[in-house]
Design an enzyme around this catalytic site. Sequence first.
Site, PDB file in Angstrom:
ATOM      1  N   ASP A 504     -13.153  86.342  75.612  1.00  0.00           N
ATOM      2  CA  ASP A 504     -11.702  85.961  75.949  1.00  0.00           C
ATOM      3  C   ASP A 504     -11.612  86.893  77.423  1.00  0.00           C
ATOM      4  O   ASP A 504     -12.391  88.078  77.565  1.00  0.00           O
ATOM      5  CB  ASP A 504     -10.740  86.340  75.406  1.00  0.00           C
ATOM      6  CG  ASP A 504     -10.699  85.451  74.003  1.00  0.00           C
ATOM      7  OD1 ASP A 504     -11.018  84.347  74.186  1.00  0.00           O
ATOM      8  OD2 ASP A 504      -9.799  85.451  72.996  1.00  0.00           O
ATOM      9  N   ASP A 506      -9.726  88.936  78.708  1.00  0.00           N
ATOM     10  CA  ASP A 506      -8.678  90.017  78.607  1.00  0.00           C
ATOM     11  C   ASP A 506      -9.186  91.142  78.140  1.00  0.00           C
ATOM     12  O   ASP A 506     -10.396  91.366  78.173  1.00  0.00           O
ATOM     13  CB  ASP A 506      -7.583  89.590  77.597  1.00  0.00           C
ATOM     14  CG  ASP A 506      -8.372  89.439  76.244  1.00  0.00           C
ATOM     15  OD1 ASP A 506      -9.560  89.674  75.763  1.00  0.00           O
ATOM     16  OD2 ASP A 506      -7.703  88.714  75.305  1.00  0.00           O
TER      17      ASP A 506
END
Length: 648
Positions: A504, A506
């Site tokens: 991801d 993030d």
Amino acid sequence: MASNNIKTTYTADDIHVLQGLEGVRKRPAMYIGSTNGTGLHHLVWEIVDNAVDEALSGFGEKITITIHKDGSCSVQDEGRGIPCGINKETGRPALELVFTELHAGGKFNSAVYKSAAGLHGVGASVTNALSVYLDVTVFKDGTIYHMRFENGGHIVTELEKIGNTKKHGTLVRFKPDPTIFSTVEFKRDIIAGHLKESAFLMKGVHFVLIDERTGDNEEFYYENGLVEYVASINASKSPMTEIADFADVDENTGISTEIALQFCYEDYNETILSYVNNVRTKEGGTHEVGFKTGITRAVNDFAENYNLLHGKKLEGNDIREGITAVISLKVPEKLLEFEGQTKGKLGTQEATYIVQNMIYNKFTYYLTENRDMAVNLIKKCLDSQAARLAARKAKDEARSAKKAKTEVILSDKLTPAQSKDYAKNELFIVEGDSAGGSAKKGRDRLHQAILPLRGKPLNTDGMAISAVLKNEEIATIINTIGAGFGQSFDIEDIHYGKIIIMTDADTDGAHIQTLLLTFFYHYMRPLITSGHVYIAVPPLYRVFKEENHKMKQEYAWDDEGLEKAKKIIGAGYKVSRYKGLGEMDAIQLKETTMDPRSRLLIRVDIEDPLLADSRVSTLMGKDTTSRKKWVEENVNFNEIDTFMKEVK
Ligand code: 1YM
């Protein structure tokens, strides 16, 4: 021309000049490699290189770089000042030529050792061509001179005298053109890293970095140059020797060599960094060959003299296990030759025997003077040799066993590729089972394999190998890649041409990336150095609209792309922002992140082991707050990290 020095008419000469600089603006990547953050910082290096060359010639001990609030950057040195007299051939001031003629700096100046000439250096005129303004102030012969360019190198203020001074030196301030670069934000960490490296290589020169945006100041200054460089690379290792430092100048060629080195326990990697005229020779070359031969001969001859080998011979690899060495050569311009794909390999033949003889003689003397240490070192080499032979034997046995069976047993977590053409195969290491599921459905069955990771892999930094292997995720990765690890890792055996980390976009995803990279860096380093490790960059946005029962859609990886996508889709568009891979279905994941025709991959390219090591310690150390802070500050998913090269 108007009397106030503002230029209003252009002559034939100007047109010629502008054509050169115009060419740079048309194809900037040809001159500075790219127009992303990496290219942006090249503008700084071009100016800093001139200041460094001046210091290298023995003029000026302090170079100050300032990042200003208006987005400009200035570089100031305390050298002789760029010559402001008229150049006979052209009738124009030398200073003007430096900033308007391509490669003029290298052509006209008399420095014997030139940092960038013949390598990536393209000259200060390129910085000028790609700036909205560039302002030069020279302090020389009691006078302050000034000249100003705007909009890609157009002279707006001719060279003029603006005052008197007792100082000497050059000050260049420029502001990058936002219509050329995808980002015009200077990164303090990147500039600091570059200056730190220069400071290690140029002992005695002060490099000061002032960031007016934050008020932070930093100074890089090393009295002991390369010795401190090696110390800083080895900061988290267990040294078995002191840092040795050797230097010599070859009278015949003018080539000067300085080498600092140290051996460490519990490190099977060799870290050899070489430089020529302060520019990293990433692909090695004649100087590295000379170094390796010289060290191998010195150790073997010494060990033989003391009857430590019992008829055996040590191979170079056995000797260099755990070595950290920095080799810095100064080669006169007339002898400079570079080869290789990126011109990062020294071709100068003389360097081989000069470095070889120098290190052979000095290292032999050093071994003799430090006999206990030398005996220890040779024991360590013999251990490495024994381990290497044992690993080879085990591998040969495993190979014949493999031939007997037909299939290797692979983890049931792995969805393998059908093809046996290993070079073409790709392994996706995917964060989370749900994204793993979509990846499985969306993959190209022939060449793409999927290995989902549950939770986070282990932090392997500073960990004993036996503990590392107990971790199931790590063991699965080693087994899947199929080429061993540590000492017995053999790049020839890898089962995938590309190992792609897909997480991801993030902080957690960044953390997983670095954990995996740390593992590869310590236990499968050739995987990284030969360019097999990649990071998949999923898009941040999907822009879509239903029109006549058909879905129109575009993906965007950054804010600029988002604006473009909105225009393409047209009025009535909707935007969704992806928070994680799990939000994409198999088709979307395939289209955006897995399909070689449309995806964006970053090749992991840890160029600077110093940075790499400090990055690893910052990220992997016990202190989670500094780690989180680092990731938040430095891992920008809207932009390509300069550690890595963008590839399709
Ligand atoms: C902040 C950037 O450019 N410093 C600088 C550049 C030069 C000199 C001194 C210099 C070189 C020589 C003689 C020489 C350059 N001069 C030229 C050229 N700092 C920065 N400081 N006197 C001064 O090499 O002969 C190119 S670079 F071509 F004009 F000589």
